[in-house]
Design a protein around this motif. Structure first.
Motif, PDB file in Angstrom:
ATOM      1  N   THR A 191      42.889  45.687  56.491  1.00  0.00           N
ATOM      2  CA  THR A 191      42.174  44.991  55.415  1.00  0.00           C
ATOM      3  C   THR A 191      41.178  45.918  54.722  1.00  0.00           C
ATOM      4  OG1 THR A 191      40.411  44.156  56.861  1.00  0.00           O
ATOM      5  CG2 THR A 191      42.374  42.766  56.597  1.00  0.00           C
ATOM      6  N   HIS A 192      40.929  47.078  55.312  1.00  0.00           N
ATOM      7  CA  HIS A 192      40.003  48.045  54.728  1.00  0.00           C
ATOM      8  C   HIS A 192      40.705  49.085  53.872  1.00  0.00           C
ATOM      9  CE1 HIS A 192      36.971  47.197  58.199  1.00  0.00           C
ATOM     10  NE2 HIS A 192      37.081  46.203  57.353  1.00  0.00           N
ATOM     11  N   ALA A 236      37.113  52.239  41.834  1.00  0.00           N
ATOM     12  CA  ALA A 236      35.723  51.790  41.709  1.00  0.00           C
ATOM     13  C   ALA A 236      35.666  50.310  41.349  1.00  0.00           C
ATOM     14  CB  ALA A 236      34.981  52.622  40.665  1.00  0.00           C
ATOM     15  N   GLU A 237      36.522  49.882  40.434  1.00  0.00           N
ATOM     16  CA  GLU A 237      36.543  48.468  40.044  1.00  0.00           C
ATOM     17  C   GLU A 237      36.905  47.568  41.230  1.00  0.00           C
ATOM     18  OE1 GLU A 237      39.237  48.649  36.739  1.00  0.00           O
ATOM     19  OE2 GLU A 237      37.632  49.163  35.330  1.00  0.00           O
ATOM     20  N   ILE A 238      37.863  48.005  42.026  1.00  0.00           N
ATOM     21  CA  ILE A 238      38.241  47.240  43.225  1.00  0.00           C
ATOM     22  C   ILE A 238      37.059  47.172  44.185  1.00  0.00           C
ATOM     23  CG2 ILE A 238      39.702  47.231  45.290  1.00  0.00           C
ATOM     24  CD1 ILE A 238      41.900  48.550  43.479  1.00  0.00           C
ATOM     25  N   LEU A 239      36.416  48.322  44.411  1.00  0.00           N
ATOM     26  CA  LEU A 239      35.299  48.374  45.357  1.00  0.00           C
ATOM     27  C   LEU A 239      34.111  47.552  44.883  1.00  0.00           C
ATOM     28  CD1 LEU A 239      35.408  52.145  46.287  1.00  0.00           C
ATOM     29  CD2 LEU A 239      36.154  50.209  47.703  1.00  0.00           C
ATOM     30  N   MET A 240      33.848  47.543  43.576  1.00  0.00           N
ATOM     31  CA  MET A 240      32.716  46.786  43.058  1.00  0.00           C
ATOM     32  C   MET A 240      32.949  45.283  43.169  1.00  0.00           C
ATOM     33  SD  MET A 240      31.198  49.046  39.887  1.00  0.00           S
ATOM     34  CE  MET A 240      32.745  49.399  39.083  1.00  0.00           C
ATOM     35  N   VAL A 295      30.244  47.826  50.215  1.00  0.00           N
ATOM     36  CA  VAL A 295      31.064  48.944  50.673  1.00  0.00           C
ATOM     37  C   VAL A 295      30.139  50.147  50.794  1.00  0.00           C
ATOM     38  CG1 VAL A 295      32.982  50.475  50.129  1.00  0.00           C
ATOM     39  CG2 VAL A 295      33.140  48.039  49.579  1.00  0.00           C
ATOM     40  N   GLU A 296      30.065  50.720  51.980  1.00  0.00           N
ATOM     41  CA  GLU A 296      29.136  51.814  52.219  1.00  0.00           C
ATOM     42  C   GLU A 296      29.784  53.189  52.210  1.00  0.00           C
ATOM     43  OE1 GLU A 296      26.805  51.146  55.695  1.00  0.00           O
ATOM     44  OE2 GLU A 296      26.243  49.130  55.069  1.00  0.00           O
ATOM     45  N   GLU A 297      31.086  53.232  52.538  1.00  0.00           N
ATOM     46  CA  GLU A 297      31.746  54.522  52.686  1.00  0.00           C
ATOM     47  C   GLU A 297      33.191  54.413  52.236  1.00  0.00           C
ATOM     48  OE1 GLU A 297      30.908  57.175  56.226  1.00  0.00           O
ATOM     49  OE2 GLU A 297      32.946  56.491  56.672  1.00  0.00           O
TER      50      GLU A 297
END
Length: 74
Positions: free
Chosen positions: A8-9, A27-31, A36-38
């Motif tokens: 899932t990560h 970046a869009e997915i992570l935002m 998300v730290e790393e």
């Protein structure tokens, strides 16, 4: 078999045609995810230095633009 990474990560962004486009889409997915730290970039050795520089530049701009803390790249 034994998996060392929780699936899932994982993000496999395979729609991009360039490294910049890949960094933007990632970046869009992570935002859209919270806290998300790393981020670990997985690519071939030949592409790694350029990928790290590109992701760093794109993440710096996009996360700052939204007032979010940029995750560390490893």
């Amino acid at each position: 078999g034994l998996s060392l990474v929780n699936e899932t990560h994982l993000i496999e962004e395979d729609l991009s045609l360039t490294t910049v486009e890949n960094a933007i889409r990632t970046a869009e997915i992570l935002m859209s995810r919270k806290n998300v730290e790393e981020v670990t970039i997985v690519t071939g050795e030949y592409h790694m230095a350029r990928s790290m520089m590109t992701f760093e530049m794109v993440f710096e701009r996009l996360f700052a633009k939204r007032g979010l803390r940029k995750p560390a790249l490893v």
